[in-house]
Write a protein that holds these residues in place. Structure first.
Motif, short mmCIF file in Angstrom:
data_model
loop_
_atom_site.label_atom_id
_atom_site.label_comp_id
_atom_site.label_asym_id
_atom_site.label_seq_id
_atom_site.Cartn_x
_atom_site.Cartn_y
_atom_site.Cartn_z
N ARG A 1 13.28 16.80 20.98
CA ARG A 1 14.74 16.82 21.00
C ARG A 1 15.27 17.85 20.00
O ARG A 1 16.12 18.66 20.31
CB ARG A 1 15.27 15.43 20.66
N MET A 2 14.69 17.84 18.80
CA MET A 2 15.14 18.78 17.77
C MET A 2 14.90 20.21 18.22
O MET A 2 15.73 21.08 18.08
CB MET A 2 14.35 18.56 16.48
N LEU B 1 0.82 -1.21 0.00
CA LEU B 1 0.00 0.00 0.00
C LEU B 1 0.86 1.26 0.00
O LEU B 1 1.84 1.37 0.73
CB LEU B 1 -0.89 0.00 1.25
N TRP C 1 8.96 13.75 9.57
CA TRP C 1 8.64 15.17 9.57
C TRP C 1 9.84 16.04 9.21
O TRP C 1 9.73 17.25 9.10
CB TRP C 1 8.05 15.60 10.91
N MET D 1 -1.13 1.74 8.20
CA MET D 1 0.07 1.49 7.41
C MET D 1 0.83 0.29 7.96
O MET D 1 1.27 -0.57 7.22
CB MET D 1 0.96 2.74 7.44
N ALA E 1 1.22 11.21 7.95
CA ALA E 1 0.56 10.55 9.06
C ALA E 1 0.81 9.05 9.07
O ALA E 1 0.61 8.39 10.08
CB ALA E 1 -0.94 10.83 9.00
N ALA E 2 1.24 8.52 7.93
CA ALA E 2 1.40 7.07 7.85
C ALA E 2 2.74 6.60 8.41
O ALA E 2 2.93 5.42 8.68
CB ALA E 2 1.24 6.59 6.41
N PHE E 3 3.66 7.53 8.58
CA PHE E 3 4.90 7.19 9.28
C PHE E 3 4.74 7.52 10.75
O PHE E 3 4.09 8.51 11.10
CB PHE E 3 6.07 8.03 8.75
N LYS F 1 4.58 -1.53 19.45
CA LYS F 1 5.67 -0.70 18.92
C LYS F 1 5.24 0.75 18.66
O LYS F 1 5.96 1.67 19.02
CB LYS F 1 6.21 -1.29 17.62
N TYR F 2 4.10 0.94 18.03
CA TYR F 2 3.74 2.31 17.64
C TYR F 2 2.81 3.02 18.64
O TYR F 2 3.25 3.92 19.34
CB TYR F 2 3.18 2.34 16.22
N ARG G 1 3.91 3.06 22.40
CA ARG G 1 5.07 3.94 22.56
C ARG G 1 4.65 5.41 22.56
O ARG G 1 5.05 6.20 23.42
CB ARG G 1 6.05 3.65 21.42
N LEU G 2 3.79 5.77 21.62
CA LEU G 2 3.38 7.17 21.53
C LEU G 2 2.48 7.56 22.70
O LEU G 2 2.49 8.70 23.15
CB LEU G 2 2.68 7.42 20.20
N PRO H 1 11.76 12.54 19.58
CA PRO H 1 12.72 13.23 18.71
C PRO H 1 12.24 14.61 18.29
O PRO H 1 13.05 15.50 18.04
CB PRO H 1 12.83 12.30 17.50
N ARG H 2 10.91 14.80 18.24
CA ARG H 2 10.42 16.11 17.82
C ARG H 2 10.83 17.18 18.82
O ARG H 2 11.25 18.27 18.47
CB ARG H 2 8.89 16.08 17.69
N TYR I 1 13.65 11.49 10.48
CA TYR I 1 12.26 11.24 10.84
C TYR I 1 11.38 11.79 9.73
O TYR I 1 11.80 12.71 9.01
CB TYR I 1 11.93 11.93 12.17
N VAL J 1 7.92 9.09 15.84
CA VAL J 1 9.02 8.90 16.79
C VAL J 1 9.95 7.76 16.38
O VAL J 1 10.82 7.36 17.15
CB VAL J 1 8.52 8.68 18.23
N HIS J 2 9.74 7.21 15.20
CA HIS J 2 10.67 6.20 14.68
C HIS J 2 11.27 6.74 13.38
O HIS J 2 10.58 7.40 12.61
CB HIS J 2 9.95 4.89 14.41
N PRO K 1 -3.46 7.08 11.17
CA PRO K 1 -3.14 6.40 9.90
C PRO K 1 -1.92 5.48 9.97
O PRO K 1 -1.84 4.52 9.22
CB PRO K 1 -2.87 7.56 8.94
N TYR K 2 -0.97 5.76 10.87
CA TYR K 2 0.21 4.89 10.90
C TYR K 2 -0.14 3.47 11.31
O TYR K 2 0.56 2.51 11.01
CB TYR K 2 1.33 5.48 11.76
#
Ligand SMILES: Nc1ncnc2c1ncn2[C@@H]1O[C@H](COP(=O)(O)OP(=O)(O)OP(=O)(O)O)[C@@H](O)[C@H]1O
Ligand SMILES: [Mg+2]
Lengths: 343, 330
Positions: free
Chosen positions: B325-326, A106, A165, B228, A113-115, B242-243, B246-247, B322-323, A163, A118-119, B224-225
């Motif tokens: 962190r930056m 896909l 973003w 995916m 948004a699909a990633f 994992k996703y 974690r968030l 990381p957001r 990342y 934080v990874h 959406p992730y």
């Protein structure tokens, strides 16, 4: 272009997918059938909410509660292998998961948004690769870099550490396509892959898809509401309206010999060289009925200029072959002779 | 990252200095001093002191000097590591709070671990099985957990165990170990007593944390992730862990630090009710008797823990997301 005559890679038959909500049941996909042959690009067009995403999510078997596939079959056959009916597989089972991402991949609508934010891109790419191939992390990383090169990602090594973003919209979508390609799927499903990016980048992404298709001969299901994009890419077009297939035909027939009143109206509403000096484009009158209050009979009835009261508002038309490759779902073409009126 | 931490650490001494002032002002805020309340106490028990005695004591403790002088004397001693002597207990403060500090940390740490170990899985299961029996069960359970005051739970449990089993579950040690020196047997005895206050103290926090985790996770579950990750062929359980988990944990983990001072202050009532030898009740008594050096020391420890806690929170947040962190270090 004529349709390849070999066995279809994917054959969707009478697919029905519904969402059971407190307010009522939404028939998001209602009796949809179409084929995708190896190496072919099939475009699915239709207005927002007509069930394009629901169709491909059904194919991928990622329809989640309160949705469910209520009937139909989705036969997937890799060349030289046994066909499987994806509808009969366990949605979360091993077999379906091996197909998902491995054989059918896909490309989502919104790569941002699909990633996961934080990874890293690399983390998610390598994961996709290792889900389907028995390779070490290092090998997976090499494959990931390879795939990012395939999609012309500038500086692939670096982007693995980025990342999502941190990348521009176009690069993000490239990374997504790279990920979708990671296991060399035989079918690529792109759900409006260019809606979230600007026109120039859009053209680049389309170019990329065209190139990839030539190189790897993967079949693509391309979803959009933009007929202009379809014209550039597709071999075969499926026109959907309110969960149903209105017309299904090779690209030439759709653009030059559209038969369904909805397809015709849709084509008139896009600008062409001929219409360019007209200041107002014709629009389709009326609006899409609400999914809960969909009319009996043909869903397009209330907006159709050719509607035949007493027939179209009572019964649902069957799909009829108007030529060997062109299917139309409209009473104008039913075998009761009403077709004459049109000619 | 390292630079960011160092920057934060450099601020510490200044903050601590300000804290000593605040702590001192707080202690001195009520009218009178240790001797006034001491005399009142004596009077209440029928005895009294004469003027000369009182003045002698006042000079002895330095209470006759102006506030500013008293403060700087205290600060000077603090800087050399001398916490001073408790006026009330007539013992060095370091000696007095050492044991209690250990027990408080043990109890607080235990409660914290208990809370997370129970709440996070409940939150995850409730969110992933939304509207299931499990979810409803824990929704009710959590409401009860939040709504019942902890001291009440403590009282009820103590009453039940005493009435029906004849067991006295107050305190952290059996009678024979209360004043005994540390030994293996005493430690084991402590562990035997520790779990109940941990459960009682942790109930409320567990209920809250589980609800927050459930809400956070529900927010993430239809992002959406997720779709995916499913489309990639990940197994449901793995992708959830994992996703979205974690968030959903990110904002929670970053509050770990704030918990540090709470370990101390949150349990005063329960500790009093259950007769736990922790810091809370001691602070209460020090404040009532205006035992300024003891109260000051404890309040100062609170504040230091608060600063360290905030620092830990910030570092965790920067490390996890990381957001941020930056933004902060980039
Ligand atoms: N998770 C869901 N819960 C309830 N209804 C849904 C859900 N997903 C889709 N639907 C309904 O199914 C119908 C088809 O939706 P779908 O997302 O397939 O449309 P679409 O053709 O992809 O539209 P768009 O071009 O806006 O993406 C819509 O009426 C929508 O409201
Ligand atoms: Mg869609």
């Amino acid at each position: 272009m004529t349709r390849p005559t070999d066995e279809p890679l994917l054959s969707v038959r009478n697919l029905k997918t519904e969402f059971v909500l407190d307010e009522g049941t939404v028939k998001a996909v209602d009796d949809v059938s179409f084929d995708v042959h190896p190496g072919e690009v099939v475009g699915i067009v239709g207005e927002s909410g007509c069930g394009k995403s629901a169709t491909i999510k059904s194919v991928l078997r990622i329809i989640e509660k309160p949705g469910r596939i209520s009937s139909g079959s989705i036969i997937f056959q890799k060349p030289g292998e046994q066909p499987v009916d994806l509808v009969t597989l366990d949605q979360r089972g091993k077999h379906m998961r091996a197909i998902r991402g491995g054989d059918i991949a896909l490309i989502p609508q919104e790569p941002m948004a699909a990633f996961s934010p934080v990874h890293t891109i690399g983390n998610q790419l390598i994961e996709a690769i290792r889900l389907h191939q028995k390779v070490s992390k290092q090998q997976a990383r090499d494959i990931a870099i390879e795939r990012l090169k395939d999609v012309s990602m500038p500086n692939p090594e670096q982007s693995l550490k980025n990342y999502s973003w941190e990348l521009s919209g176009g690069l993000r979508q490239r990374a997504m396509i790279g990920m979708a390609l990671s296991c060399r799927p035989s079918l690529l499903i792109a759900d409006e892959p260019t809606t979230a990016i600007d026109v120039t980048t859009q053209a680049q992404v389309l170019d990329l898809l065209r190139k990839l298709r030539q190189q790897h001969n993967s079949a693509i299901i391309f979803i959009t509401h933009d007929l202009g994009v379809i014209a550039q890419l597709a071999d075969h077009v499926v026109v959907m309206y309110l969960g149903r297939v209105m017309e299904s035909a090779p690209i030439d027939d759709i653009f030059h010999r559209p038969q369904h009143p909805y397809t015709q109206a849709l084509l008139q509403s896009i600008p062409t060289l001929k219409t360019v000096n007209r200041s107002v484009l014709p629009t389709i009158d009326g609006s899409i009925p609400h999914p809960f209050t969909r009319p009996a009979g043909c869903p397009f009835f209330n907006r159709c200029k050719d509607a035949m009261p007493g027939t179209c508002d009572r019964h649902a038309p069957e799909a009829v072959n108007v030529s060997a490759t062109q299917l139309v779902s409209c009473f104008k073409f039913q075998s009761d002779g009403s077709m004459e009126r049109h000619k | 990252m390292l630079q960011y931490i160092i920057k934060r650490l450099l601020l510490l001494p200044l903050l601590l200095f300000i804290f000593t002032i605040i702590a001192f002002i707080l202690i001195q805020a009520p009218p009178g001093d240790f001797l006034t309340s001491y005399i009142a106490e004596l009077a209440a028990s029928g005895s009294s002191m004469d003027r000369a005695q009182i003045d002698a004591l006042r000079t002895l403790y330095g209470l006759d000097q102006p506030m500013v002088i008293q403060y700087f004397k205290w600060l000077g001693r603090l800087l050399t590591g001398d916490l001073g002597v408790s006026l009330d207990w007539q013992r060095p403060i370091s000696e007095l709070i050492g044991d209690r500090l250990t027990l408080t940390l043990l109890l607080g740490g235990g409660t914290f671990i208990f809370t997370w170990l129970i709440a996070i899985p409940i939150g995850i299961l409730s969110a992933t099985r939304k509207y299931s029996f499990f979810d409803y069960f824990f929704t009710v359970f959590n409401y009860i957990g939040v709504a019942t005051p902890t001291f009440m739970t403590a009282l009820v449990l103590m009453w039940i165990s005493f009435k029906y089993y004849g067991i006295n579950i107050s305190g952290l040690f059996s009678a024979e170990y209360v004043d005994a020196p540390w030994s293996l047997a005493r430690t084991l005895d402590l562990l035997k007593h520790l779990w109940l206050p941990i459960v009682i103290l942790g109930m409320d926090g567990t209920a809250r944390l589980a609800r927050v985790m459930r809400a956070n996770l529900l927010d993430e579950l239809n992002k959406p992730y997720m779709e995916m990750a499913r489309a990639k062929g990940m197994s449901e359980w793995r992708l959830v862990m994992k996703y979205p988990v974690r968030l959903a944990l990110n904002p929670l983990v970053s509050t770990i630090g704030w918990y540090l001072p709470l370990i101390f202050s949150g349990s005063v009532i329960v500790a009093t009710v259950m007769n736990l030898p922790t810091i809370g009740p001691m602070l209460l008594r020090a404040l009532i008797s205006q035992d300024m050096y003891l109260a000051g020391t404890i309040i100062l420890i609170y504040m230091v823990l608060a600063v360290i806690g905030t620092l830990i929170s910030d570092i965790l947040l920067v490390w996890l997301d990381p957001r941020i962190r930056m933004e902060k270090t980039g």
